[in-house]
Motif scaffolding. Structure first.
Motif, PDB file in Angstrom:
ATOM      1  N   MET A  22      20.443  27.030 -25.868  1.00 32.28           N
ATOM      2  CA  MET A  22      19.819  25.700 -25.826  1.00 32.28           C
ATOM      3  C   MET A  22      20.879  24.613 -26.012  1.00 32.28           C
ATOM      4  SD  MET A  22      16.124  26.129 -27.754  1.00 32.28           S
ATOM      5  CE  MET A  22      16.839  26.483 -29.337  1.00 32.28           C
ATOM      6  N   LYS A  62      22.851  24.284 -22.770  1.00 34.97           N
ATOM      7  CA  LYS A  62      22.049  23.615 -21.743  1.00 34.97           C
ATOM      8  C   LYS A  62      21.949  22.116 -22.047  1.00 34.97           C
ATOM      9  CE  LYS A  62      18.403  25.823 -20.167  1.00 34.97           C
ATOM     10  NZ  LYS A  62      17.009  26.319 -20.028  1.00 34.97           N
ATOM     11  N   GLY A  63      21.719  21.761 -23.313  1.00 34.33           N
ATOM     12  CA  GLY A  63      21.633  20.354 -23.705  1.00 34.33           C
ATOM     13  C   GLY A  63      22.954  19.631 -23.545  1.00 34.33           C
ATOM     14  N   ARG A  64      24.050  20.324 -23.890  1.00 35.65           N
ATOM     15  CA  ARG A  64      25.386  19.729 -23.743  1.00 35.65           C
ATOM     16  C   ARG A  64      25.679  19.434 -22.274  1.00 35.65           C
ATOM     17  NH1 ARG A  64      29.842  21.989 -22.085  1.00 35.65           N
ATOM     18  NH2 ARG A  64      29.259  24.143 -22.527  1.00 35.65           N
ATOM     19  N   LEU A  82      21.056  17.936 -29.191  1.00 35.27           N
ATOM     20  CA  LEU A  82      21.398  18.553 -27.902  1.00 35.27           C
ATOM     21  C   LEU A  82      20.645  19.854 -27.689  1.00 35.27           C
ATOM     22  CD1 LEU A  82      25.235  17.838 -27.793  1.00 35.27           C
ATOM     23  CD2 LEU A  82      23.466  16.845 -26.307  1.00 35.27           C
ATOM     24  N   GLU A  96      17.702  20.575 -28.876  1.00 34.53           N
ATOM     25  CA  GLU A  96      16.324  20.195 -28.554  1.00 34.53           C
ATOM     26  C   GLU A  96      16.230  19.753 -27.098  1.00 34.53           C
ATOM     27  OE1 GLU A  96      12.225  19.604 -29.102  1.00 34.53           O
ATOM     28  OE2 GLU A  96      13.718  20.769 -30.193  1.00 34.53           O
ATOM     29  N   ARG A  97      17.210  19.005 -26.657  1.00 33.83           N
ATOM     30  CA  ARG A  97      17.249  18.574 -25.254  1.00 33.83           C
ATOM     31  C   ARG A  97      17.336  19.798 -24.325  1.00 33.83           C
ATOM     32  NH1 ARG A  97      21.399  14.097 -22.739  1.00 33.83           N
ATOM     33  NH2 ARG A  97      20.533  14.112 -20.640  1.00 33.83           N
ATOM     34  N   GLY A  98      18.130  20.789 -24.719  1.00 39.90           N
ATOM     35  CA  GLY A  98      18.260  22.018 -23.938  1.00 39.90           C
ATOM     36  C   GLY A  98      16.995  22.837 -23.936  1.00 39.90           C
ATOM     37  N   ARG A  99      16.251  22.810 -25.043  1.00 39.15           N
ATOM     38  CA  ARG A  99      14.995  23.565 -25.131  1.00 39.15           C
ATOM     39  C   ARG A  99      13.936  22.966 -24.216  1.00 39.15           C
ATOM     40  NH1 ARG A  99      10.209  23.416 -27.500  1.00 39.15           N
ATOM     41  NH2 ARG A  99      10.532  21.509 -28.629  1.00 39.15           N
ATOM     42  N   ARG A 113      14.478  21.188 -21.515  1.00 30.76           N
ATOM     43  CA  ARG A 113      14.900  21.140 -20.101  1.00 30.76           C
ATOM     44  C   ARG A 113      14.543  22.456 -19.416  1.00 30.76           C
ATOM     45  NH1 ARG A 113      20.486  20.845 -17.361  1.00 30.76           N
ATOM     46  NH2 ARG A 113      19.954  19.551 -15.595  1.00 30.76           N
TER      47      ARG A 113
END
Length: 178
Positions: free
Chosen positions: A104, A107-109, A170, A172-175, A177
C-alpha cells in the motif's frame, strides 16, 4: 533465472522456462506486453526482460503477473524439497500485514509521484530501510506500531500500522487506489 526467491511451502524453485510460460500465457490471453506491464506496475522493458529470461522478477511482481494471467504456483514452480531451503511466503498474519502495508505504501508513493529516495529523505529514513519496509521485510521499525484494538490478540495476529504520519497517509492513499 534461478536463485533464491520467496516461494510457497512445498516449492523449491521457479521453473527455468518461467519467461516462456509467462509470454505464452500472455499471448494466449491476447494481452499486449505494454498493457500487462502497466497493469502489473512495471515497465514494458522490464516485462520483456522477464519473458526473455534475462531478469528474474521479485516476488511482488511475480505475484501480480500471476494474478493478471491467472497462473498458479504449480504452473511456474517446481515442487519438492531443496538442500538449501527457499525463503517462503509469510506464515502468519503479522507477516502478511507487513507485506500488505508495504504494498500500500509503494502504491501510494507512486501515485504521489515520489521516488523511493525522495520519500526516504523526506521521512529521514535510509533508502534501503524504506525499500525493506515496502517489501514487507522490516519486522521491527520505529515507523510501525501495533493497532491498539488488537492488544488482546496473540502477537502474531496483531495488525500493524504506520506511526509516521507521512507514511500512514501514503499507505492510505495506496489502499484506496484501485
Amino acid at each position: 533465472m534461478s536463485g533464491r526467491m520467496r516461494l510457497p511451502e512445498g516449492f523449491v524453485e521457479l521453473r527455468a522456462d518461467l519467461g516462456n510460460i509467462l509470454r505464452d500465457r500472455r499471448k494466449s490471453e491476447n494481452i499486449p506486453l505494454k498493457n500487462l506491464a502497466a497493469d502489473v506496475g512495471i515497465t514494458r522493458e522490464s516485462l520483456s526482460r522477464i519473458e526473455r529470461g534475462r531478469r528474474c522478477p521479485g516476488y511482488d511482481t511475480l505475484y501480480r503477473i500471476m494474478g493478471q494471467l491467472g497462473l498458479e504456483w504449480h504452473q511456474i514452480a517446481i515442487r519438492g524439497r531443496a538442500e538449501r531451503p527457499a525463503r517462503h511466503f509469510p506464515r502468519n498474519e503479522r507477516e502478511e500485514n507487513l507485506e500488505d502495508l508495504g504494498a500500500m505504501l509503494r502504491k501510494g508513493r507512486k501515485a504521489a509521484g515520489l521516488s523511493l529516495r525522495a520519500l526516504a529523505a523526506e521521512c529521514a529514513l535510509s533508502y534501503s530501510r524504506l525499500s525493506r519496509i515496502e517489501r514487507g521485510q522490516s519486522r521491527y521499525s520505529d515507523v510501525l506500531e501495533e493497532d491498539p484494538d488488537d492488544a488482546m490478540l496473540d502477537p502474531d495476529r496483531r495488525r500493524l500500522r504506520f506511526s509516521h504520519p507521512r507514511l500512514a497517509g501514503l499507505a492510505e492513499r495506496g489502499r484506496l487506489r484501485p
